[in-house]
Design an enzyme around this catalytic site. Structure first.
Site, PDB file in Angstrom:
ATOM      1  N   GLU A 130       0.812  -1.220   0.000  1.00 55.70           N
ATOM      2  CA  GLU A 130       0.000   0.000   0.000  1.00 55.70           C
ATOM      3  C   GLU A 130       0.848   1.274   0.000  1.00 55.70           C
ATOM      4  O   GLU A 130       0.450   2.297  -0.555  1.00 55.70           O
ATOM      5  CB  GLU A 130      -0.946   0.015   1.204  1.00 55.70           C
ATOM      6  CG  GLU A 130      -2.003  -1.086   1.167  1.00 55.70           C
ATOM      7  CD  GLU A 130      -1.486  -2.437   1.618  1.00 55.70           C
ATOM      8  OE1 GLU A 130      -0.363  -2.498   2.169  1.00 55.70           O
ATOM      9  OE2 GLU A 130      -2.177  -3.447   1.421  1.00 55.70           O
ATOM     10  N   ASP A 147     -14.617 -10.151   8.530  1.00 53.31           N
ATOM     11  CA  ASP A 147     -13.144 -10.066   8.568  1.00 53.31           C
ATOM     12  C   ASP A 147     -12.633  -9.618   9.941  1.00 53.31           C
ATOM     13  O   ASP A 147     -11.484  -9.870  10.299  1.00 53.31           O
ATOM     14  CB  ASP A 147     -12.623  -9.103   7.492  1.00 53.31           C
ATOM     15  CG  ASP A 147     -12.539  -9.781   6.128  1.00 53.31           C
ATOM     16  OD1 ASP A 147     -12.678 -11.021   6.076  1.00 53.31           O
ATOM     17  OD2 ASP A 147     -12.340  -9.070   5.128  1.00 53.31           O
TER      18      ASP A 147
END
Lengths: 272, 318
Positions: free
Chosen positions: B56, B115
């Site tokens: 990222e 998640d």
């Protein structure tokens, strides 16, 4: 420019670095001096840049990923004619353009704001990608510090540069072996630098970062190498050109006093 | 039942249209293009789509380089990793340079669901809000998401677009006039104003309906643009009602509630209650279950309104 003229230009750039850091009372002379021959070779021999047309769309672009070496970038741009040399003496002063780390929105010729280590190579990768999309022939150059390559982001960028086959990108590692706290191999080992880049899919060229002929040769080889980005691992001396600043971390981020400035300028003037 | 759409699906859809309109639009992702829905653009315009892998920091660093070279860049990943992992790159390489990068981040907030805590960010708005010059939009539904993303791509400069995973009811008709920086008043009421953002706008409307049945009339404002905030709308609502409840799928620290409090405390202080994630991590579960457990439903808004009404009543009786 031939090699002799380039050496003289590098000496001029080194003198501007010393004057600017001295005037500022702070800054990073060590890593600026070590990179002076690299920037001289790029701006006065290798790269297509024109101070009269700084936004030329297909110009070559240089990114100083090791942004703390701002003085060498400012001094080189001044020497090239982007702005008067005296301007650089406002380095690090309030309301000035010449920030401690380069700001692309303040200084003409600065292609990317850097300073937080590890980010410049990614920006260079993005610019090389853009040029590929646009079939723009301009090449992208990114100068990293050897301490800087301890940043994980450098290796993310390195991976992406080879994945996207950015042969229009040339990285340079200013391998002077020293970072703020001491020698790389004491703080955090970066060797083997060449093998690391090789493993990340780069074409690697080793060079003496103070031998202008060798640097020209390396950059010319990088220009014609296809299919991979090239990195030039340039062995340098921190503080190069000023005897008492050479090979020590003491001058990584410290300004010379009046006497030291005089001595440094005398030494550098001798190279003219 | 209203038609539903996740704001991330709206993003995937509008990108195709924008790709046609803007030849210099580039879309990037970090190995989550199937989830963020940027993959659709990749299929349509493969030469302008770049998957940067699970990295990222480099995603946003390269996005800056592309933008500075003249591209409009939409760079996507989950909101957690975009704003958390890459914060300093967004600050220094995108914010400081004023690069034309749209950080289109999905899976924000508790409705990321199963998640769990590592992927549920409640800090993203707070983080992005501190970056000078960063525009922040948080659409309430699919229609407004498409319109706001279109506007985000049309202006030059950095923008954070907060998108959700879960399908949410459509609030707006296609004809709605929605503009970055201008809050939308969805309901008028004299007793209290509920300022909501993102998926909590729909909860606010449900709460206002329920309150109305009990005789409490609430103004409902969709604050889809967190920055620059429509201060006039906030001050006006405070002057009209004297009581503000904020509702967001984000931490009550530093997000919409914080931003509204900053405006009111300096201009027209009134009593406030904040509905949002308390100062705690989330957990795995179904989005609807998590919204209940962590206090981000219409019922929580109703409770906050009644609470603030009680305070108002005591104050006026003194």
């Amino acid at each position: 420019m031939d090699c002799k003229e380039l050496q003289k230009t590098a000496a001029q750039i080194r003198m501007t670095i010393i004057k600017a850091v001295s005037a500022a009372g702070s800054g990073h002379p060590g890593g600026s001096l070590s990179a002076a021959d690299i920037l001289t070779t790029l701006y006065f021999r290798v790269m297509d840049v024109d101070p009269k047309y700084p936004q030329k769309p297909d110009r070559d672009k240089f990114i100083l990923s090791k942004g703390h070496a701002a003085p060498v970038l400012y001094a080189t741009l001044a020497e090239k004619g982007f702005f008067p040399k005296e301007d650089v003496l406002t380095l690090r002063k309030i309301n000035g353009k010449f920030q401690g780390h380069p700001d692309m929105n303040k200084v003409i010729g600065v292609e990317m704001s850097t300073g937080s280590l590890g980010q410049g190579l990614s920006a260079a990768v993005g610019m090389a990608m853009a040029n590929k999309i646009d079939r723009n022939q301009g090449r992208i150059y990114a100068l990293m510090g050897d301490g800087e390559i301890q940043e994980g982001m450098i290796w993310e960028a390195a991976m992406s540069a080879s994945h996207y086959k950015l042969d229009n990108l040339t990285g340079i590692v200013d391998w002077n072996g020293i970072q703020i706290d001491g020698r790389n191999d004491e703080i955090m080992t970066v060797t083997p630098v060449a093998d690391k880049f090789k493993a990340f899919g780069w074409n690697v060229i080793n060079a003496d970062g103070h031998d202008i002929k060798e640097l020209i040769d390396a950059f010319e080889k990088a220009k014609v190498f296809k299919g991979k980005p090239t990195v030039i691992v340039a062995k340098t001396v921190k503080g190069k050109g000023v005897s008492f600043m050479e090979n020590t971390n003491a001058w990584h981020g410290k300004a010379p006093d009046e006497d030291q400035t005089k001595k440094a300028l005398e030494e550098l003037g001798g190279a003219l | 039942m209203a038609e539903k759409m996740a704001t991330r699906d709206a993003y995937g859809k509008i990108l195709i249209k924008l790709g046609e309109k803007y030849e210099n639009l580039v879309v990037m992702d970090a190995d989550l293009s199937g989830s963020t829905k940027s993959a659709a653009f990749g299929k349509e315009y493969p030469e302008r789509f770049f998957n940067m892998g699970i990295a990222e920091q480099n995603l946003y660093g390269t996005a800056a380089g592309l933008a500075i070279s003249g591209k409009i860049v939409c760079a996507s990943t989950f909101a957690m990793f975009a704003t958390g992992r890459a914060f300093e790159i967004i600050r220094n390489s995108i914010g400081y340079t004023r690069a034309n990068v749209k950080i289109c981040a999905s899976h924000a907030g508790i409705t990321t669901g199963e998640d769990g805590a590592s992927h549920q960010t409640f800090e993203d708005i707070a983080l992005m809000r501190t970056i000078p010059g960063m525009t922040i939009v948080n659409p309430a539904d699919g229609v407004s998401a498409m319109k706001l993303i279109e506007q985000a791509v049309a202006f030059k400069g950095p923008c954070y677009v907060r998108l959700g995973r879960a399908a949410v009811p459509l609030i707006y008709a296609e004809s709605v006039d929605i503009k970055i920086g201008k809050a939308n008043r969805l309901r008028e009421g004299k007793d209290v104003a509920i300022i909501a953002t993102g998926i909590m706008v729909n909860e606010a409307l449900a709460a206002a309906q329920e309150l109305s049945e009990e005789g409490i009339e609430a103004t409902v404002i969709d604050m889809h643009t967190i920055k620059p905030m429509d201060k006039d709308a906030v001050i006006e609502a405070a002057k009209e009602t004297g009581a503000i409840v904020t509702a967001e799928e984000h931490s009550i620290i530093g997000g919409l509630g914080g931003a509204v409090a900053e405006v009111l405390s300096q201009n027209h202080p009134v009593k406030m209650k904040m509905v949002g994630q308390m100062d705690t991590y989330g957990e795995s579960g179904k989005p609807e279950e998590l919204k209940v457990k962590y206090g981000m439903t219409s019922a929580n808004i109703v409770k906050a309104v009644k609470n603030i009404k009680a305070i108002k009543a005591i104050k006026s009786s003194i």
